[in-house]
Design an enzyme around this catalytic site. Structure first.
Site, PDB file in Angstrom:
ATOM      1  N   HIS A  42      -8.241  58.068 -24.337  1.00 39.39           N
ATOM      2  CA  HIS A  42      -8.567  57.317 -23.113  1.00 39.39           C
ATOM      3  C   HIS A  42      -7.324  57.367 -22.220  1.00 39.39           C
ATOM      4  O   HIS A  42      -6.208  57.501 -22.722  1.00 39.39           O
ATOM      5  CB  HIS A  42      -8.793  55.830 -23.385  1.00 39.39           C
ATOM      6  CG  HIS A  42      -9.883  55.474 -24.337  1.00 39.39           C
ATOM      7  ND1 HIS A  42      -9.726  55.521 -25.690  1.00 39.39           N
ATOM      8  CD2 HIS A  42     -11.132  55.001 -24.124  1.00 39.39           C
ATOM      9  CE1 HIS A  42     -10.845  55.120 -26.281  1.00 39.39           C
ATOM     10  NE2 HIS A  42     -11.722  54.794 -25.349  1.00 39.39           N
ATOM     11  N   ASP A  86      -4.598  55.062 -23.369  1.00 38.28           N
ATOM     12  CA  ASP A  86      -3.921  55.383 -24.636  1.00 38.28           C
ATOM     13  C   ASP A  86      -2.663  56.194 -24.373  1.00 38.28           C
ATOM     14  O   ASP A  86      -1.675  56.069 -25.095  1.00 38.28           O
ATOM     15  CB  ASP A  86      -4.788  56.267 -25.556  1.00 38.28           C
ATOM     16  CG  ASP A  86      -6.148  55.697 -25.818  1.00 38.28           C
ATOM     17  OD1 ASP A  86      -6.294  54.473 -25.747  1.00 38.28           O
ATOM     18  OD2 ASP A  86      -7.075  56.490 -26.099  1.00 38.28           O
TER      19      ASP A  86
HETATM   20  C1  XUL Z   1     -15.939  51.889 -28.974  1.00 40.13           C
HETATM   21  C2  XUL Z   1     -15.731  53.299 -29.183  1.00 40.13           C
HETATM   22  C3  XUL Z   1     -14.810  53.973 -28.238  1.00 40.13           C
HETATM   23  C4  XUL Z   1     -15.370  55.204 -27.636  1.00 40.13           C
HETATM   24  C5  XUL Z   1     -14.572  55.785 -26.521  1.00 40.13           C
HETATM   25  O1  XUL Z   1     -16.721  51.255 -29.897  1.00 40.13           O
HETATM   26  O2  XUL Z   1     -16.244  53.891 -30.118  1.00 40.13           O
HETATM   27  O3  XUL Z   1     -13.628  54.230 -28.903  1.00 40.13           O
HETATM   28  O4  XUL Z   1     -15.515  56.207 -28.605  1.00 40.13           O
HETATM   29  O5  XUL Z   1     -14.361  54.877 -25.486  1.00 40.13           O
END
Ligand code: XUL
Ligand code: CO
Length: 433
Positions: free
Chosen positions: A108, A111
């Site tokens: 993300h 991150d």
């Molecule tokens: C949340 C989740 C996230 C997504 C990406 O439950 O799985 O980590 O994969 O935003």
């Protein structure tokens, strides 16, 4: 590669070399027992079947904190300066990826770099880290499976992002996604993910669901159009989740998301990213969600984790359940593979696993879990008994009036006549046992 490879300015995982395949007789926890990356399964290597990715957020950002307790993970890449931490994390991450010997990673925006006071400030930090990531990708050959924008953590998103009742919040979400699409193209990302963390609601009394869903659809259309404009060629992926953090999520499960994407004409550009623990929260089996996507030609990628059978939230555990990985890999194999997708290990070590090597052990267990699942799935499919049994159950549709029905040649009156002519159907065992 030598045993002590590390990339960057400092070695973080000292004493841990490249993880090797040692076979299932080995009792070395820092070795693969089943994941032998070059082993051929059918016409592809294990590595190419599985396309394993490490999730940046859990592995390098998770600090072990939970709603009842403070941080327990004090990683050597954490520093008091958030930008320095971001720089350190790149080194730690690529050392980890190369030692683990996996081909992909996912992140993300928040991150990899801290959010600044303004959008341009945040973007400058992202750009600085992106150039480091690009360099490391070149040096190591590790690639970006997918990236995404975190549209949940900042308090501005407490009422949703693209489904927020305030247009100004929606524009912030758009700005984040735009930048992440730019970065995806810069880093040659193979997929782009949307997980609608707070795209849902808690109380109907203050919510216009119709308008919010229309905004969600319109938002995805704009993201798709921008991505294509800047040369992004891969699939966009929506990751369903039924609850947590919102009580009602608009992207509840695979069927809901597929219907929604069709309604906005997005089914050609979008596929789904299925997470095992999200499937179980929706009351489905992991393999059910995968199968629904495969049936619709929309199996994009997998967040390969599991929940805890004894509780009902998203525990994000490494999957070592061979039954589950086998059934999942059967769907993947019968789908002809994962295409651009992969197995993203969206899982975290437990709060009380505080040694650095625990990060390796967690990943190794899950990679081995899916490798073993892949081998078993392949032998079940090769053996052919189950697929024959499944096919035989539908044989009444293979010829005669059954086949005419499938071709749309019969009316309801025809079916009525056939029922009278043939009489009460005999009992046919489902052979479930
Ligand atoms: C949340 C989740 C996230 C997504 C990406 O439950 O799985 O980590 O994969 O935003
Ligand atoms: Co996920």
């Amino acid at each position: 590669m030598s045993d002590n490879v590390f990339i960057g300015n400092r070695e973080y995982f000292k004493g841990i070399g490249k993880i090797k395949y040692e076979g299932n007789k080995s009792d070395n926890p820092l070795s693969y027992k089943f994941y032998d990356e070059n082993k051929m399964i059918g016409n592809k290597s294990m590595k190419d079947h599985m396309r394993v990715a490490v999730a940046y957020w859990h592995t390098f950002c998770g600090d072990g904190g939970d709603p009842f307790g403070l941080q327990t993970h004090f990683y050597p890449w954490f520093s008091d300066d958030s930008m320095q931490t971001a720089i350190n994390k790149v080194d730690a991450a690529f050392e980890f990826f190369t030692k683990l010997g996996i081909p992909y990673y996912c992140f993300h925006d928040r991150d990899i770099a801290p959010e600044g006071a303004t959008i341009p400030e945040s973007e400058r930090s992202l750009e600085e880290i992106t150039s480091m990531l690009k360099q490391r990708q070149k040096e190591t050959g590790v690639k970006l499976l997918w990236n995404t924008a975190n549209l949940t953590a900042n308090p501005r998103y407490m009422n949703g992002a693209s489904t927020n009742p305030d247009f100004n919040v929606l524009t912030y979400a758009a700005a984040q996604v735009k930048k992440m699409l730019d970065i995806n193209v810069e880093l040659d990302g193979e997929n782009y993910v949307f997980w609608g963390g707070r795209e849902g609601y808690s109380a109907l009394i203050n919510t216009n669901t119709k308008r919010e869903l229309e905004h969600f659809g319109q938002f995805l259309v704009l993201c798709r159009d921008y991505g294509r404009k800047i040369g992004y060629k891969g699939p966009f992926l929506v990751e369903p989740k039924p609850m947590e953090p919102s009580k009602h999520q608009y992207d509840f499960d695979a069927s809901t998301v597929i219907g929604f994407l069709r309604r906005y004409g997005l089914e050609k550009d979008f596929k789904l990213n299925i997470e095992a623990n999200h499937a179980t929260l929706a009351g489905h089996a992991f393999e059910h969600e995968l199968q629904i996507c495969a049936d619709n030609g929309m199996l994009g990628s997998i967040d390969a984790n599991r929940g805890d059978p004894h509780n009902g939230w998203d525990t994000d555990q490494y999957s070592t359940d061979i039954y589950q990985t086998t059934l999942a890999m059967m769907v993947v194999l019968e789908n002809g593979g994962l295409g651009n997708g992969g197995l993203n290990l969206d899982a975290k070590i437990r709060r009380n696993s505080t040694d650095l090597e625990d990060l390796f052990i967690g990943h190794i267990g899950a990679i081995d879990g899916f490798a073993r699942g892949l081998e078993i799935a392949n032998s079940i499919i090769k053996d052919g008994k189950i697929s024959k049994m499944k096919k035989d159950r539908y044989k009444s549709f293979d010829q005669g009036e059954g086949a005419d029905f499938e071709k749309g040649k019969l009316t309801l009156e025809d079916l009525h006549k056939i029922a009278i002519k043939n009489g009460e159907p005999g009992m046919i065992s489902g052979k479930q046992e």
